[in-house]
Write a protein that holds these residues in place. Structure first.
Motif, short mmCIF file in Angstrom:
data_model
loop_
_atom_site.label_atom_id
_atom_site.label_comp_id
_atom_site.label_asym_id
_atom_site.label_seq_id
_atom_site.Cartn_x
_atom_site.Cartn_y
_atom_site.Cartn_z
N LEU A 2 0.85 -1.19 0.00
CA LEU A 2 0.00 0.00 0.00
C LEU A 2 0.88 1.24 0.00
O LEU A 2 1.75 1.39 0.86
CB LEU A 2 -0.91 0.02 1.23
N SER A 26 2.02 0.91 -9.93
CA SER A 26 0.85 0.47 -9.18
C SER A 26 -0.14 -0.29 -10.05
O SER A 26 -0.27 -0.02 -11.25
CB SER A 26 0.14 1.68 -8.55
N ALA A 73 -4.32 -4.96 -1.49
CA ALA A 73 -2.90 -4.63 -1.29
C ALA A 73 -2.09 -5.83 -0.79
O ALA A 73 -0.86 -5.78 -0.77
CB ALA A 73 -2.77 -3.48 -0.31
N VAL A 77 -0.17 -3.98 -5.90
CA VAL A 77 0.32 -2.69 -5.43
C VAL A 77 -0.82 -1.68 -5.54
O VAL A 77 -1.29 -1.39 -6.65
CB VAL A 77 1.53 -2.20 -6.24
N VAL A 78 -1.27 -1.19 -4.40
CA VAL A 78 -2.37 -0.23 -4.34
C VAL A 78 -1.84 1.12 -3.89
O VAL A 78 -1.11 1.20 -2.89
CB VAL A 78 -3.47 -0.70 -3.36
N SER A 79 -2.18 2.18 -4.62
CA SER A 79 -1.74 3.52 -4.23
C SER A 79 -2.94 4.40 -3.95
O SER A 79 -3.90 4.43 -4.73
CB SER A 79 -0.90 4.16 -5.34
#
Length: 252
Positions: A2, A26, A73, A77-79
């Motif tokens: 995250l 991401s 996440a 890949v989480v933004s």
């Protein structure tokens, strides 16, 4: 993974190099859309980043965070993009704590915030006291907390920054005029002479952008000023150093 990434106060180019690298790597990208307002359309961000950006309202970041942010996440890949600095809002700090509980790696990238951009007024940052929010009111909800914070800061000669309410989903943004009117209303209620028509105040709009506007003057005079598009904030200065006085003159 995250990422919580501050993207600055103005446009798509305010993001840091580190933040941009994380965004480009991401799988899922959200823009937190309820604590502030970006000065460019969402499409402009997407073109600059080369990625799809989803809007995240309060429910997404709070009630639905586990479903929409944290569980994904674990494998992707989480933004989460945050206008201003990544950790100015307490909900983002809570999100990090929840991620840690779920053993999810977290990266935080900082950026400019209204809490630092107010230095453009010439007021010294270390002389600000507690920050207060002025909310939109309705029948049965007219909180005294902004006035209480002003009183506390006034007692030690500190400046007070008021962050003004916004409801982007309703296209509703509090103006400097509305904020002054509410403080004057609270003054009538409490009568401590903390703010009157003649009190020096500083109104700001779109801090950090090319169109930022800063006006310093008596409260009664700023009621007549048009600060233009959001986001606005208001400062009631405390005890002024002579250098601060000189700086404010350029905005009068």
């Amino acid at each position: 993974m995250l990422n919580i990434i501050g993207i600055g106060l103005s446009d798509e180019k305010d993001i840091s190099v580190k933040g941009l690298e994380l965004v480009k790597n991401s799988d899922i990208i959200y823009l937190e859309s309820y604590t502030s307002l970006l000065q460019v359309p969402l499409l402009t961000l997407e073109k600059f980043y080369g990625k799809k950006v989803l809007l995240a309202d309060r429910a997404t970041v709070e009630q639905k965070a586990e479903e929409l942010l944290l569980k994904p996440a674990k494998k992707q890949v989480v933004s989460l993009l945050v206008i201003g600095d990544s950790l100015s809002a307490t909900t983002h700090v809570d999100l990090i704590a929840r991620a840690h509980e779920m053993k999810i790696p977290v990266a935080v990238v900082h950026n400019a915030s209204v809490l630092t951009a107010i230095g453009a007024t010439g007021l010294q940052l270390y002389k600000f006291g507690k920050t207060a929010s002025i909310p939109f009111t309705h029948e049965g909800y007219e909180p005294d907390s902004p006035y209480a914070t002003l009183a506390e800061n006034h007692s030690i000669g500190a400046h007070t920054l008021f962050l003004l309410d916004l409801k982007p989903d309703e296209n509703k943004f509090m103006t400097v005029k509305q904020a002054i009117e509410y403080l004057l209303l609270l003054e009538k209620k409490h009568g401590k002479k903390l703010i009157t028509d003649a009190t020096l105040v500083v109104g700001c709009a779109r801090l950090g952008s090319d169109s930022q506007k800063i006006i310093a003057g008596k409260a009664k005079d700023l009621l007549k000023k048009d600060f233009g598009k959001p986001v606005h904030c208001l400062i009631v200065p405390g005890k002024l150093h002579f250098m601060e006085e000189d700086c404010l003159k350029q905005f009068s």
